[in-house]
Design a protein around this motif. Structure first.
Motif, PDB file in Angstrom:
ATOM      1  N   GLU A 698       0.811  -1.214   0.000  1.00  0.00           N
ATOM      2  CA  GLU A 698       0.000   0.000   0.000  1.00  0.00           C
ATOM      3  C   GLU A 698       0.849   1.270   0.000  1.00  0.00           C
ATOM      4  OE1 GLU A 698      -3.526   2.029   2.724  1.00  0.00           O
ATOM      5  OE2 GLU A 698      -3.063  -0.104   2.940  1.00  0.00           O
ATOM      6  N   GLU A 699       1.895   1.300   0.828  1.00  0.00           N
ATOM      7  CA  GLU A 699       2.739   2.493   0.904  1.00  0.00           C
ATOM      8  C   GLU A 699       3.487   2.726  -0.405  1.00  0.00           C
ATOM      9  OE1 GLU A 699       5.326   2.317   4.240  1.00  0.00           O
ATOM     10  OE2 GLU A 699       3.716   2.358   5.728  1.00  0.00           O
ATOM     11  N   THR A 700       3.955   1.642  -1.019  1.00  0.00           N
ATOM     12  CA  THR A 700       4.672   1.761  -2.288  1.00  0.00           C
ATOM     13  C   THR A 700       3.750   2.281  -3.383  1.00  0.00           C
ATOM     14  OG1 THR A 700       6.138  -0.055  -1.664  1.00  0.00           O
ATOM     15  CG2 THR A 700       6.016   0.505  -4.011  1.00  0.00           C
ATOM     16  N   ALA A 701       2.546   1.715  -3.447  1.00  0.00           N
ATOM     17  CA  ALA A 701       1.570   2.134  -4.461  1.00  0.00           C
ATOM     18  C   ALA A 701       1.236   3.608  -4.296  1.00  0.00           C
ATOM     19  CB  ALA A 701       0.309   1.284  -4.371  1.00  0.00           C
ATOM     20  N   ALA A 702       1.076   4.047  -3.046  1.00  0.00           N
ATOM     21  CA  ALA A 702       0.750   5.449  -2.791  1.00  0.00           C
ATOM     22  C   ALA A 702       1.895   6.365  -3.223  1.00  0.00           C
ATOM     23  CB  ALA A 702       0.423   5.655  -1.314  1.00  0.00           C
ATOM     24  N   ALA A 703       3.136   5.933  -2.931  1.00  0.00           N
ATOM     25  CA  ALA A 703       4.292   6.750  -3.312  1.00  0.00           C
ATOM     26  C   ALA A 703       4.409   6.840  -4.831  1.00  0.00           C
ATOM     27  CB  ALA A 703       5.561   6.152  -2.714  1.00  0.00           C
ATOM     28  N   MET A 704       4.202   5.734  -5.508  1.00  0.00           N
ATOM     29  CA  MET A 704       4.262   5.738  -6.970  1.00  0.00           C
ATOM     30  C   MET A 704       3.149   6.619  -7.546  1.00  0.00           C
ATOM     31  SD  MET A 704       4.969   1.662  -7.487  1.00  0.00           S
ATOM     32  CE  MET A 704       4.791   1.679  -9.268  1.00  0.00           C
ATOM     33  N   ALA A 705       1.965   6.524  -6.968  1.00  0.00           N
ATOM     34  CA  ALA A 705       0.834   7.324  -7.441  1.00  0.00           C
ATOM     35  C   ALA A 705       1.116   8.810  -7.272  1.00  0.00           C
ATOM     36  CB  ALA A 705      -0.431   6.927  -6.681  1.00  0.00           C
ATOM     37  N   GLN A 706       1.711   9.195  -6.121  1.00  0.00           N
ATOM     38  CA  GLN A 706       2.055  10.599  -5.913  1.00  0.00           C
ATOM     39  C   GLN A 706       3.081  11.073  -6.942  1.00  0.00           C
ATOM     40  OE1 GLN A 706       2.633  12.015  -1.810  1.00  0.00           O
ATOM     41  NE2 GLN A 706       1.865  10.025  -1.108  1.00  0.00           N
ATOM     42  N   SER A 707       3.991  10.191  -7.291  1.00  0.00           N
ATOM     43  CA  SER A 707       4.994  10.557  -8.294  1.00  0.00           C
ATOM     44  C   SER A 707       4.345  10.784  -9.661  1.00  0.00           C
ATOM     45  CB  SER A 707       6.055   9.458  -8.399  1.00  0.00           C
ATOM     46  OG  SER A 707       6.747   9.318  -7.177  1.00  0.00           O
ATOM     47  N   PHE A 708       3.421   9.893 -10.029  1.00  0.00           N
ATOM     48  CA  PHE A 708       2.702  10.098 -11.284  1.00  0.00           C
ATOM     49  C   PHE A 708       1.970  11.436 -11.267  1.00  0.00           C
ATOM     50  CE2 PHE A 708       2.867   5.425 -12.191  1.00  0.00           C
ATOM     51  CZ  PHE A 708       3.370   5.530 -13.476  1.00  0.00           C
ATOM     52  N   ALA A 827       3.738  10.449 -19.369  1.00  0.00           N
ATOM     53  CA  ALA A 827       3.522   9.491 -18.273  1.00  0.00           C
ATOM     54  C   ALA A 827       4.289   8.200 -18.516  1.00  0.00           C
ATOM     55  CB  ALA A 827       2.033   9.200 -18.113  1.00  0.00           C
ATOM     56  N   VAL A 828       4.230   7.660 -19.739  1.00  0.00           N
ATOM     57  CA  VAL A 828       4.896   6.375 -19.986  1.00  0.00           C
ATOM     58  C   VAL A 828       6.415   6.536 -19.991  1.00  0.00           C
ATOM     59  CG1 VAL A 828       2.898   5.458 -21.221  1.00  0.00           C
ATOM     60  CG2 VAL A 828       4.727   6.554 -22.514  1.00  0.00           C
ATOM     61  N   ARG A 829       6.922   7.678 -20.411  1.00  0.00           N
ATOM     62  CA  ARG A 829       8.372   7.894 -20.334  1.00  0.00           C
ATOM     63  C   ARG A 829       8.843   7.905 -18.881  1.00  0.00           C
ATOM     64  NH1 ARG A 829       7.644  11.625 -24.945  1.00  0.00           N
ATOM     65  NH2 ARG A 829       8.789  10.731 -26.731  1.00  0.00           N
ATOM     66  N   ALA A 830       7.909   8.263 -17.970  1.00  0.00           N
ATOM     67  CA  ALA A 830       8.277   8.317 -16.551  1.00  0.00           C
ATOM     68  C   ALA A 830       8.128   6.965 -15.851  1.00  0.00           C
ATOM     69  CB  ALA A 830       7.413   9.362 -15.837  1.00  0.00           C
ATOM     70  N   PHE A 831       7.603   5.957 -16.550  1.00  0.00           N
ATOM     71  CA  PHE A 831       7.393   4.647 -15.909  1.00  0.00           C
ATOM     72  C   PHE A 831       8.662   4.119 -15.224  1.00  0.00           C
ATOM     73  CE2 PHE A 831       3.545   2.949 -18.565  1.00  0.00           C
ATOM     74  CZ  PHE A 831       2.721   3.845 -17.902  1.00  0.00           C
ATOM     75  N   PRO A 832       9.810   4.065 -15.913  1.00  0.00           N
ATOM     76  CA  PRO A 832      10.990   3.450 -15.282  1.00  0.00           C
ATOM     77  C   PRO A 832      11.396   4.148 -13.981  1.00  0.00           C
ATOM     78  CG  PRO A 832      11.319   3.640 -17.638  1.00  0.00           C
ATOM     79  CD  PRO A 832      10.081   4.419 -17.332  1.00  0.00           C
ATOM     80  N   GLU A 833      11.367   5.466 -13.985  1.00  0.00           N
ATOM     81  CA  GLU A 833      11.786   6.205 -12.789  1.00  0.00           C
ATOM     82  C   GLU A 833      10.828   5.958 -11.628  1.00  0.00           C
ATOM     83  OE1 GLU A 833      12.615  10.831 -11.402  1.00  0.00           O
ATOM     84  OE2 GLU A 833      12.314  10.351 -13.520  1.00  0.00           O
ATOM     85  N   ILE A 834       9.549   5.915 -11.934  1.00  0.00           N
ATOM     86  CA  ILE A 834       8.561   5.728 -10.869  1.00  0.00           C
ATOM     87  C   ILE A 834       8.560   4.289 -10.371  1.00  0.00           C
ATOM     88  CG2 ILE A 834       6.083   5.788 -10.375  1.00  0.00           C
ATOM     89  CD1 ILE A 834       5.947   8.229 -12.285  1.00  0.00           C
ATOM     90  N   LEU A 835       8.735   3.306 -11.256  1.00  0.00           N
ATOM     91  CA  LEU A 835       8.796   1.910 -10.832  1.00  0.00           C
ATOM     92  C   LEU A 835      10.037   1.647  -9.983  1.00  0.00           C
ATOM     93  CD1 LEU A 835       7.621   0.111 -14.084  1.00  0.00           C
ATOM     94  CD2 LEU A 835       6.442   0.096 -11.879  1.00  0.00           C
ATOM     95  N   ALA A 836      11.051   2.427 -10.197  1.00  0.00           N
ATOM     96  CA  ALA A 836      12.269   2.269  -9.391  1.00  0.00           C
ATOM     97  C   ALA A 836      11.991   2.470  -7.909  1.00  0.00           C
ATOM     98  CB  ALA A 836      13.334   3.250  -9.870  1.00  0.00           C
ATOM     99  N   LYS A 837      10.923   3.245  -7.577  1.00  0.00           N
ATOM    100  CA  LYS A 837      10.568   3.446  -6.170  1.00  0.00           C
ATOM    101  C   LYS A 837      10.143   2.136  -5.511  1.00  0.00           C
ATOM    102  CE  LYS A 837       9.039   8.219  -6.908  1.00  0.00           C
ATOM    103  NZ  LYS A 837      10.086   8.824  -6.071  1.00  0.00           N
ATOM    104  N   ALA A 838       9.708   1.175  -6.347  1.00  0.00           N
ATOM    105  CA  ALA A 838       9.331  -0.142  -5.840  1.00  0.00           C
ATOM    106  C   ALA A 838      10.423  -1.167  -6.076  1.00  0.00           C
ATOM    107  CB  ALA A 838       8.030  -0.593  -6.503  1.00  0.00           C
ATOM    108  N   LYS A 839      11.661  -0.682  -6.334  1.00  0.00           N
ATOM    109  CA  LYS A 839      12.817  -1.557  -6.591  1.00  0.00           C
ATOM    110  C   LYS A 839      12.602  -2.413  -7.837  1.00  0.00           C
ATOM    111  CE  LYS A 839      15.343  -0.328  -3.011  1.00  0.00           C
ATOM    112  NZ  LYS A 839      16.658   0.342  -3.194  1.00  0.00           N
ATOM    113  N   LEU A 840      11.927  -1.822  -8.836  1.00  0.00           N
ATOM    114  CA  LEU A 840      11.666  -2.528 -10.087  1.00  0.00           C
ATOM    115  C   LEU A 840      12.446  -1.846 -11.198  1.00  0.00           C
ATOM    116  CD1 LEU A 840       7.792  -3.052  -9.820  1.00  0.00           C
ATOM    117  CD2 LEU A 840       9.574  -4.767  -9.466  1.00  0.00           C
ATOM    118  N   GLU A 841      13.048  -2.686 -12.053  1.00  0.00           N
ATOM    119  CA  GLU A 841      13.893  -2.189 -13.136  1.00  0.00           C
ATOM    120  C   GLU A 841      13.296  -2.601 -14.474  1.00  0.00           C
ATOM    121  OE1 GLU A 841      18.453  -2.148 -12.990  1.00  0.00           O
ATOM    122  OE2 GLU A 841      17.951  -3.948 -14.151  1.00  0.00           O
TER     123      GLU A 841
END
Length: 850
Positions: A698-708, A827-841
C-alpha cells in the motif's frame, strides 16, 4: 319619517343584551368544536391549524345593525355565532376534512365558494358548512354533559381551506368583497391574479406532496440497507423509552414496516401483537399488517389457529376500511390504498384455505376494481384467475390494459419506488402477453436489485416468483418463455447462495472468463470490419476461457478466426466455448475452433442460461466474469441484461448497434454500476479484458501514485483544476486514477515488449524508448485511463463536469487532442523512474509490440 328597515336603538340594545347572555354558551361550543376538529385532524394531518371563536358582542352588534332587514331576529337567525376554521396543506387534505365533517355532523347548509366562480375567474374558494353537532356523536367525541347542555341544537359555521387559500382570504377577501368603496379595475384584477397564482400553487402542492409521500412510503426501496439498519436501531430505542402509551402503537407500526420490507414477518408479529386491541385511527393499518404477517409466518399450515387468527384480522381490516363512520379525518389517498391492499392480502390469505378459491378470486377482483390503475393487483388477479382455470384467454383480451400496467411499473421503477416489485410485476405482465424477452429483461432487473444486497428485500422473493410462474401452468407443460424466466430466477438463487463447489457434469472452465456477445448473421460487413481489430487487440494476450456464439459468422466468427490465428501463428491460445442449438441453421455454420455445447432447438435464451449455469457450477463468481458486447439484436440484448443481472462486468461498445444503443439509453439499465459504455477503441477494450493483476504494498503504491501525479502537474502550464491540486488536497477519485496508473504500468510495459524485474540495489533507470514504443504505450495508457474512469463512475460528455463525473476525453485515442496525448506520452516515459521506487527495473525484452 324613519326607515322601517332600520333597527331602533331600543331593539338593537335588546338584541345585544340577549346575545351577551348567551355568549358563554357559544364560547363553550367553540372550544368543544375546536377540540373535536383538532383531535380528528391529528390522526392524519397533525400539522393542520384549527381555529375557533364565539362571535364577539361588538361584532354581533355591528352585524345586527347592518343586516337587520334580512335578519330581524339575529340571535336565532345568525349561523356564525360559533365558528371554526380548519387550515390544511393541500386540496386533498381539504377533501378529507370535508369527508369527516359530512360524516359526523348534521349538515344544514353547504356552500362551496369555488363553485360560484366562472371558468375564467379566480377568487375566494373556501368551503363553508353550517352544522349541528348531533348528540349521538357525543360518546365518540368525548362531549361532556355540561358541554352538551351548552351546545344543544345550536348551529355553528365551519370553514375548510388550504394555507394558500387562507393567505388570500385573510389578506384580501374582506378588503375586496366587504368594502363600501368602489374599487378600481386594476385592484380587482390584481386580486384575481393573486388568486389564480395561489390556485395553481395548490395544484402544484398536491402533486409534489403526492410524489414526496410516495418516496417516504418507499424509504426501504432506495435507502441502503445499512441506513435502514441504523434507522431500525434508532426506532427501537425510541419505542422502548416512549413514556406515553398512546404513542407506542404508531412507533411500533413504523418499525414493523422496516421489518416487513426485509421479510422479517416474525418480528412484525412481535412488534404489533401487543397493540392489536388498541382503538384509534391507525387500527385498520395495524390489523392489516399484523394479520398479513401472521399468515406469512404460518403459510405452510393454513388451518392452524395462528393462520386463522391472521385471516380474521385481515377481514376486520377490510371491514374497517369500508366503514365511513369514523371519529377522525381520514388520509384519503392512504385510505384508498389501504382498502385495496387489504382486499388483495385477504385474497392472498384465502388462496391457501381449502374451499375458499371463489372468495379469494372475489377479493382479488375487488382489489383490482378498487384501484384499476394499480399493476400489482392486476397481476395478482390475472395470475390467480389463470391458476384456477377460469381465464386462459383473459390476458389477450386485456392486452391494452396490461401494457398500460407495464408502463406504470416502469414509471415506478424509474422513480425508485415500489422496488423490486415493480420489476417483478412488469416481468409477470410481459409473460402474460407473451412478450418473452421483455419479461426476461424485467426479471433480470429485479434479480440485479436483489443480488446487489444494498437494499432490504425479502429473502424468498425469487422463490415466490418461481412459484407464481409455475402456478400459471398448473397441470400443464411449462412453455419455453416461462421456463426461461424460471431458469433465470434459479440462477439468481444460485448466485445469491455464494460460490458453488465445482459440479460434476458442468463444462470445465479456466479462469478468467470473458464473454463476447454481439451480432452474427444480421451484422453488416462494414461494421464487422471495424469490430475485428478491436477484438484482436482485446484478445491477443488473454488467457482463460472465452465464451462466444460458436458460429462462423458475425462477431462469433471473428472470435473463432482470431483464436485459430493465435494458435497457428503464435502458439498462444485461450479456451473457446460456444453454446449453440442443435441443429444449427444453414446460414450460421459452426466454427471449427470452438468447443461446442449443444443446447436447445434454436437460438434462444437457452444457450445464455446454460452458459451461466456452467459458470456458476464451476465455482466462478459472476463478479469475476467480463462481457464485451458489440451491437446485436434481441437475443444479444437479453444476454447483456442477464450478465448485468447476475453481477458480471459488462462493457458494451458504443455505436455498434441497436441492442447497445437501447441498453445505454434505458435509465433503468444505464445507471447500473457494472455497465460500462466503452468507446470503440482497441486499447480500451484490451484494458477492460485484461485488468491489472499486479499488486504493490500500500505504501509503495501510494508513493508511486504521488509521483505520477507530481509528474502530471509539473508538465501542465495552465491553472490548477481539481485534478491537478497537490496530493493531500486531491479528491479521492483522482487519487484512485493515479494508483491504478501505477499498478497498470507494468502491464503496459510488458505489452510493449519490455520486462520488469526486481533488483536488490538501486535500479537502473531505462531511458532508451523509441518513439513508436512511446506512442503505443501512450495509447495503452489512455485505454487504461478510459476503463479506470468508467469503473469509477465517470461517463462521456462534451462538457466536462467533475461534480457529475462527466469527462470529455473518454474517447478513442484517435479522437484525443494532441496536447492531451502528450500527457500520456510523458507518463509512460516516466514509468521506469517511478517503478524504481518499488525496486523494479525496466529492461528491453525483445521486439516492440504494436
Amino acid at each position: 319619517m324613519g326607515d322601517s328597515k332600520q333597527i331602533s336603538l331600543e331593539e338593537h340594545r335588546r338584541q345585544i343584551e340577549e346575545y351577551g347572555d348567551l355568549r358563554a354558551l357559544y364560547d363553550t361550543y367553540a372550544k368543544t368544536l375546536e377540540r373535536i376538529l383538532r383531535k380528528a385532524c391529528t390522526a392524519s394531518f397533525p400539522d393542520a391549524l384549527v381555529q375557533s371563536r364565539a362571535k364577539t358582542v361588538s361584532s354581533f352588534a355591528e352585524k345586527a345593525a347592518r343586516k337587520y332587514a334580512k335578519y330581524p331576529d339575529p340571535v336565532n337567525q345568525f349561523t356564525d355565532l360559533c365558528g371554526a376554521r380548519v387550515i390544511v396543506q393541500t386540496m386533498e387534505q381539504v377533501k378529507a376534512v370535508r369527508r369527516f365533517i359530512e360524516a359526523n355532523f348534521t349538515i344544514l347548509e353547504k356552500d362551496d365558494k369555488g363553485l360560484l366562480l366562472s371558468k375564467d375567474t379566480f377568487g375566494y374558494r373556501d368551503m363553508h358548512y353550517i352544522v349541528e353537532l348531533p348528540p349521538e356523536r357525543d360518546a365518540d367525541f368525548g362531549v361532556t354533559a355540561e358541554e352538551r347542555q351548552a351546545i344543544g341544537r345550536r348551529r355553528a359555521e365551519i370553514q375548510v381551506r388550504t394555507w394558500l387559500q387562507h393567505a388570500w382570504a385573510d389578506t384580501l377577501h374582506d378588503r375586496i368583497y366587504k368594502t363600501r368603496f368602489t374599487l378600481s379595475s386594476d385592484v380587482v384584477r390584481t386580486g384575481a391574479l393573486l388568486a389564480a397564482l395561489m390556485e395553481e400553487g395548490d395544484r402544484t402542492f398536491d402533486r409534489l406532496a403526492d410524489d414526496l409521500d410516495g418516496l417516504i412510503a418507499n424509504y426501504t426501496a432506495f435507502a441502503e440497507k445499512r441506513d435502514v439498519e441504523k434507522e431500525v436501531a434508532i426506532q427501537k430505542l425510541i419505542l422502548e423509552n416512549e413514556p406515553e402509551a398512546d404513542n407506542k402503537p404508531p412507533l411500533a407500526m413504523s418499525l414493523a414496516r422496516l421489518a416487513a420490507a426485509a421479510g422479517d414477518f416474525p418480528e412484525v408479529v412481535k412488534l404489533l401483537d401487543p397493540y392489536r386491541d388498541v382503538p384509534g385511527p391507525k387500527r385498520c393499518e395495524l390489523l392489516l399488517d399484523l394479520g398479513y404477517s401472521l399468515c406469512r409466518v404460518h403459510r405452510a399450515a393454513p388451518h392452524s389457529p395462528e393462520y386463522r387468527r391472521g385471516l380474521s384480522l385481515l377481514e376486520k381490516a377490510v371491514a374497517l376500511c369500508e366503514c365511513g363512520d369514523v371519529p377522525f379525518v381520514p388520509h384519503l389517498r392512504k385510505l384508498e390504498s389501504l382498502h385495496a391492499r387489504a382486499l388483495a392480502r385477504l385474497g392472498w390469505a384465502l388462496e391457501a384455505v381449502d374451499g375458499e378459491a371463489h372468495e379469494a378470486r372475489e377479493k382479488y377482483r375487488q382489489a383490482h376494481e378498487h384501484e384499476p390503475d394499480n399493476p400489482y393487483y392486476l397481476a395478482q388477479m390475472l395470475g390467480f384467475e389463470i391458476y384456477t382455470g377460469r381465464a386462459d384467454g383473459l390476458p389477450d383480451s386485456m392486452r391494452a390494459t396490461i401494457r398500460e400496467a407495464i408502463k406504470t411499473c416502469r414509471q415506478h421503477a424509474v422513480a425508485g419506488i415500489e422496488l423490486p416489485f415493480a420489476y417483478f410485476t412488469a416481468g409477470r405482465l410481459n409473460l402474460l402477453i407473451h412478450e418473452d424477452y421483455e419479461a426476461l429483461g424485467y426479471y433480470a432487473l429485479g434479480i440485479r436489485y436483489f443480488l446487489a444486497s444494498d437494499y432490504c428485500v425479502p429473502k424468498d422473493i425469487l422463490s415466490s416468483e418461481i412459484e407464481w410462474i409455475t402456478r400459471l401452468h398448473f397441470g400443464k407443460k411449462i412453455p419455453p418463455a416461462s421456463r426461461h424466466a424460471i431458469d433465470l430466477l434459479r440462477l439468481g438463487q444460485t448466485t445469491f447462495s455464494g460460490p458453488q463447489p465445482v459440479a460434476a457434469g458442468g463444462e470445465p472452465m479456466k479462469r478468467p472468463v470473458l464473454i463476447v456477445a454481439g451480432g452474427a448473421v444480421s451484422i453488416e460487413a462494414s461494421r464487422l470490419a471495424k469490430i475485428r481489430p478491436l477484438l484482436e487487440t482485446a484478445l491477443a494476450d488473454f488467457q482463460g476461457t472465452v465464451i462466444a456464439g460458436g458460429t462462423a459468422v458475425g462477431v462469433p466468427g471473428c472470435v473463432g478466426d482470431f483464436a485459430h490465428e493465435l494458435s497457428e501463428k503464435h502458439g498462444r491460445h485461450f479456451d473457446l466455448l460456444g453454446y449453440v442449438p442443435k441443429p444449427l441453421p444453414h446460414d450460421a455454420p459452426p466454427h471449427k475452433t470452438y468447443k461446442l455445447v449443444e443446447v436447445g432447438d434454436g437460438f434462444e435464451p437457452d444457450q445464455i442460461l446454460r452458459s451461466w449455469a456452467d459458470i456458476l457450477a464451476a465455482g466462478i463468481e459472476p463478479a469475476d466474469v467480463l462481457l464485451i458486447g458489440f451491437g446485436g439484436g434481441p437475443l444479444s440484448a437479453v444476454e447483456y441484461r442477464i450478465a448485468l443481472a447476475l453481477g458480471a462486468k459488462v462493457g458494451v461498445v458504443a455505436g455498434t448497434g441497436d441492442a447497445v444503443r437501447a441498453l445505454l439509453g434505458d435509465p433503468l439499465w444505464s445507471r447500473l454500476p457494472n455497465l460500462f459504455p466503452l468507446p470503440a477503441d482497441r486499447t480500451t477494450l484490451r484494458a477492460f479484458a485484461l485488468p491489472s493483476t499486479r499488486e504493490f504494498p500500500e505504501e509503495t503504491a501510494a508513493a508511486m501514485a504521488q509521483s505520477f501525479h507530481s509528474q502530471f502537474v509539473a508538465n501542465s502550464q495552465s491553472k490548477l483544476p481539481p485534478n491537478m491540486r497537490p496530493w493531500p488536497k486531491l479528491a479521492d477519485t483522482f487519487k484512485t486514477a493515479n494508483i491504478e496508473q501505477a499498478k497498470y504500468s507494468v502491464q503496459i510495459l510488458e505489452a510493449a515488449g519490455f520486462g520488469v524485474r526486481e533488483v536488490d540495489g538501486d535500479p537502473t533507470i531505462f531511458t532508451d524508448f523509441e518513439n513508436e514504443e512511446v506512442e503505443y504505450m501512450a495509447e495503452l495508457e489512455h485505454g487504461r485511463w478510459n476503463v479506470e474512469r468508467l469503473r469509477d463512475g465517470w461517463r462521456y460528455g462534451e462538457d466536462r463536469d467533475d461534480a457529475k463525473k462527466i469527462h470529455n476525453y473518454l474517447v478513442p485515442w484517435s479522437e484525443l487532442p494532441g496536447d492531451i496525448k502528450q500527457y500520456d506520452r510523458d507518463a509512460v516515459r516516466a514509468f521506469p523512474e517511478i517503478l524504481a521506487k518499488a525496486k523494479l527495473e525496466v529492461f528491453r525484452r525483445g521486439k516492440t509490440a504494436g
